[in-house]
Design a protein around this motif. Structure first.
Motif, PDB file in Angstrom:
ATOM      1  N   VAL A   5       0.852  -1.192   0.000  1.00  0.00           N
ATOM      2  CA  VAL A   5       0.000   0.000   0.000  1.00  0.00           C
ATOM      3  C   VAL A   5       0.882   1.234   0.000  1.00  0.00           C
ATOM      4  CG1 VAL A   5      -1.804   1.290   1.183  1.00  0.00           C
ATOM      5  CG2 VAL A   5      -1.814  -1.216   1.245  1.00  0.00           C
ATOM      6  N   GLU A   6       0.799   2.028  -1.070  1.00  0.00           N
ATOM      7  CA  GLU A   6       1.611   3.230  -1.197  1.00  0.00           C
ATOM      8  C   GLU A   6       0.891   4.447  -0.633  1.00  0.00           C
ATOM      9  OE1 GLU A   6       2.104   0.935  -5.185  1.00  0.00           O
ATOM     10  OE2 GLU A   6       0.529   1.393  -3.727  1.00  0.00           O
ATOM     11  N   SER A   7       1.680   5.427  -0.221  1.00  0.00           N
ATOM     12  CA  SER A   7       1.151   6.712   0.220  1.00  0.00           C
ATOM     13  C   SER A   7       2.241   7.763   0.059  1.00  0.00           C
ATOM     14  CB  SER A   7       0.670   6.644   1.674  1.00  0.00           C
ATOM     15  OG  SER A   7       1.736   6.316   2.536  1.00  0.00           O
ATOM     16  N   GLY A   8       1.864   9.025   0.207  1.00  0.00           N
ATOM     17  CA  GLY A   8       2.856  10.090   0.186  1.00  0.00           C
ATOM     18  C   GLY A   8       2.907  10.907  -1.086  1.00  0.00           C
ATOM     19  N   GLY A   9       2.148  10.509  -2.091  1.00  0.00           N
ATOM     20  CA  GLY A   9       2.147  11.275  -3.331  1.00  0.00           C
ATOM     21  C   GLY A   9       1.471  12.631  -3.140  1.00  0.00           C
ATOM     22  N   ARG A  19       8.270  12.351  -0.061  1.00  0.00           N
ATOM     23  CA  ARG A  19       8.698  11.035   0.406  1.00  0.00           C
ATOM     24  C   ARG A  19       7.534  10.077   0.251  1.00  0.00           C
ATOM     25  NH1 ARG A  19      11.652   9.962   6.098  1.00  0.00           N
ATOM     26  NH2 ARG A  19      13.254  11.108   4.952  1.00  0.00           N
ATOM     27  N   LEU A  20       7.728   9.069  -0.563  1.00  0.00           N
ATOM     28  CA  LEU A  20       6.721   8.024  -0.747  1.00  0.00           C
ATOM     29  C   LEU A  20       6.963   6.903   0.248  1.00  0.00           C
ATOM     30  CD1 LEU A  20       6.636   7.729  -4.646  1.00  0.00           C
ATOM     31  CD2 LEU A  20       5.430   9.337  -3.156  1.00  0.00           C
ATOM     32  N   SER A  21       5.876   6.303   0.699  1.00  0.00           N
ATOM     33  CA  SER A  21       5.944   5.171   1.616  1.00  0.00           C
ATOM     34  C   SER A  21       5.191   3.999   1.014  1.00  0.00           C
ATOM     35  CB  SER A  21       5.326   5.532   2.966  1.00  0.00           C
ATOM     36  OG  SER A  21       5.991   6.616   3.571  1.00  0.00           O
ATOM     37  N   CYS A  22       5.674   2.804   1.318  1.00  0.00           N
ATOM     38  CA  CYS A  22       5.003   1.583   0.889  1.00  0.00           C
ATOM     39  C   CYS A  22       4.942   0.644   2.078  1.00  0.00           C
ATOM     40  CB  CYS A  22       5.745   0.933  -0.272  1.00  0.00           C
ATOM     41  SG  CYS A  22       5.112  -0.706  -0.732  1.00  0.00           S
ATOM     42  N   SER A  23       3.739   0.447   2.582  1.00  0.00           N
ATOM     43  CA  SER A  23       3.544  -0.493   3.679  1.00  0.00           C
ATOM     44  C   SER A  23       3.437  -1.890   3.099  1.00  0.00           C
ATOM     45  CB  SER A  23       2.276  -0.131   4.454  1.00  0.00           C
ATOM     46  OG  SER A  23       2.024  -1.088   5.458  1.00  0.00           O
ATOM     47  N   ALA A  24       4.377  -2.760   3.475  1.00  0.00           N
ATOM     48  CA  ALA A  24       4.462  -4.095   2.886  1.00  0.00           C
ATOM     49  C   ALA A  24       4.087  -5.131   3.927  1.00  0.00           C
ATOM     50  CB  ALA A  24       5.871  -4.344   2.358  1.00  0.00           C
ATOM     51  N   SER A  25       2.822  -5.502   3.977  1.00  0.00           N
ATOM     52  CA  SER A  25       2.382  -6.497   4.948  1.00  0.00           C
ATOM     53  C   SER A  25       2.495  -7.892   4.343  1.00  0.00           C
ATOM     54  CB  SER A  25       0.940  -6.215   5.378  1.00  0.00           C
ATOM     55  OG  SER A  25       0.076  -6.217   4.255  1.00  0.00           O
ATOM     56  N   GLY A  26       2.884  -8.842   5.170  1.00  0.00           N
ATOM     57  CA  GLY A  26       2.988 -10.218   4.713  1.00  0.00           C
ATOM     58  C   GLY A  26       4.226 -10.510   3.897  1.00  0.00           C
ATOM     59  N   ILE A  27       5.140  -9.546   3.791  1.00  0.00           N
ATOM     60  CA  ILE A  27       6.361  -9.715   2.994  1.00  0.00           C
ATOM     61  C   ILE A  27       7.478 -10.296   3.856  1.00  0.00           C
ATOM     62  CG2 ILE A  27       8.245  -8.464   1.895  1.00  0.00           C
ATOM     63  CD1 ILE A  27       6.075  -8.602  -0.021  1.00  0.00           C
ATOM     64  N   ASN A  77       8.280  -2.777   8.351  1.00  0.00           N
ATOM     65  CA  ASN A  77       7.896  -3.350   7.048  1.00  0.00           C
ATOM     66  C   ASN A  77       7.471  -2.270   6.066  1.00  0.00           C
ATOM     67  OD1 ASN A  77       8.475  -6.030   7.194  1.00  0.00           O
ATOM     68  ND2 ASN A  77       6.370  -6.727   7.186  1.00  0.00           N
ATOM     69  N   THR A  78       8.235  -1.192   6.041  1.00  0.00           N
ATOM     70  CA  THR A  78       7.892  -0.070   5.178  1.00  0.00           C
ATOM     71  C   THR A  78       9.065   0.290   4.276  1.00  0.00           C
ATOM     72  OG1 THR A  78       6.389   0.796   6.868  1.00  0.00           O
ATOM     73  CG2 THR A  78       7.058   2.300   5.118  1.00  0.00           C
ATOM     74  N   LEU A  79       8.757   0.478   3.021  1.00  0.00           N
ATOM     75  CA  LEU A  79       9.734   0.905   2.023  1.00  0.00           C
ATOM     76  C   LEU A  79       9.492   2.385   1.732  1.00  0.00           C
ATOM     77  CD1 LEU A  79      11.907  -0.061  -0.139  1.00  0.00           C
ATOM     78  CD2 LEU A  79       9.962  -0.163  -1.713  1.00  0.00           C
ATOM     79  N   TYR A  80      10.576   3.139   1.552  1.00  0.00           N
ATOM     80  CA  TYR A  80      10.456   4.561   1.290  1.00  0.00           C
ATOM     81  C   TYR A  80      11.184   4.940   0.007  1.00  0.00           C
ATOM     82  CZ  TYR A  80       9.135   4.799   6.231  1.00  0.00           C
ATOM     83  OH  TYR A  80       8.518   4.604   7.442  1.00  0.00           O
ATOM     84  N   LEU A  81      10.747   6.051  -0.559  1.00  0.00           N
ATOM     85  CA  LEU A  81      11.468   6.672  -1.668  1.00  0.00           C
ATOM     86  C   LEU A  81      11.490   8.171  -1.396  1.00  0.00           C
ATOM     87  CD1 LEU A  81      12.875   6.145  -4.422  1.00  0.00           C
ATOM     88  CD2 LEU A  81      10.722   6.841  -5.502  1.00  0.00           C
ATOM     89  N   GLN A  82      12.664   8.655  -1.024  1.00  0.00           N
ATOM     90  CA  GLN A  82      12.846  10.090  -0.818  1.00  0.00           C
ATOM     91  C   GLN A  82      13.182  10.713  -2.175  1.00  0.00           C
ATOM     92  OE1 GLN A  82      12.513  12.061   1.993  1.00  0.00           O
ATOM     93  NE2 GLN A  82      12.835  13.770   0.577  1.00  0.00           N
ATOM     94  N   MET A  83      12.349  11.652  -2.595  1.00  0.00           N
ATOM     95  CA  MET A  83      12.523  12.274  -3.907  1.00  0.00           C
ATOM     96  C   MET A  83      12.814  13.756  -3.720  1.00  0.00           C
ATOM     97  SD  MET A  83       9.453  10.398  -6.036  1.00  0.00           S
ATOM     98  CE  MET A  83       8.170  11.303  -5.184  1.00  0.00           C
TER      99      MET A  83
END
Length: 122
Positions: A5-9, A19-27, A77-83
């Motif tokens: 689930v992405e957020s931050g756009g 900064r975009l976030s991606c909540s990665a459940s079950g990964i 369990n969160t992936l980020y992209l700092q832009m």
């Protein structure tokens, strides 16, 4: 159940940051590697940045090197992209995706999030 689930756009002016976030459940990181992709109108989906299972290996496409940074909080369990220093050509829908191999090719991804829109304009 695996879910991304992405957020931050949002909308920013040229030169701005998001900064975009991606909540990665079950990964499980031993099984999946994560990355960011984007799809702009009239263009093919492309890999932006990916990170290896241990978080040591990273890949950046040429058009974001030096401006974007991928990182993750394994405990959350969160992936980020700092832009940073965003430009109008960065406008696109940004997706988080998971692959069973370390690959930033869209065709190699096994799981996709729903995307978050990034718009850069003055």
């Amino acid at each position: 159940q695996v879910q991304l689930v992405e957020s931050g756009g949002g909308s920013v002016q040229p030169g701005g940051s998001l900064r975009l976030s991606c909540s990665a459940s079950g990964i499980t990181y031993s099984t999946y590697r994560l990355g960011w992709f984007r799809h702009a109108p009239g263009k093919e989906r492309e890999g932006v940045s990916c990170i290896g299972g241990e978080g040591l290996a990273t890949y950046y496409s040429n058009f974001v090197k030096g401006r974007f940074t991928i990182f993750r909080d394994r405990a959350q369990n969160t992936l980020y992209l700092q832009m940073n220093n965003l430009a109008p050509e960065d406008t696109a829908m940004y997706y988080c995706a998971a692959s069973r191999t370390f690959s930033c090719l869209p065709g190699a991804q096994a799981l996709w999030g729903q995307g978050t829109q990034v718009t850069v304009s003055s």
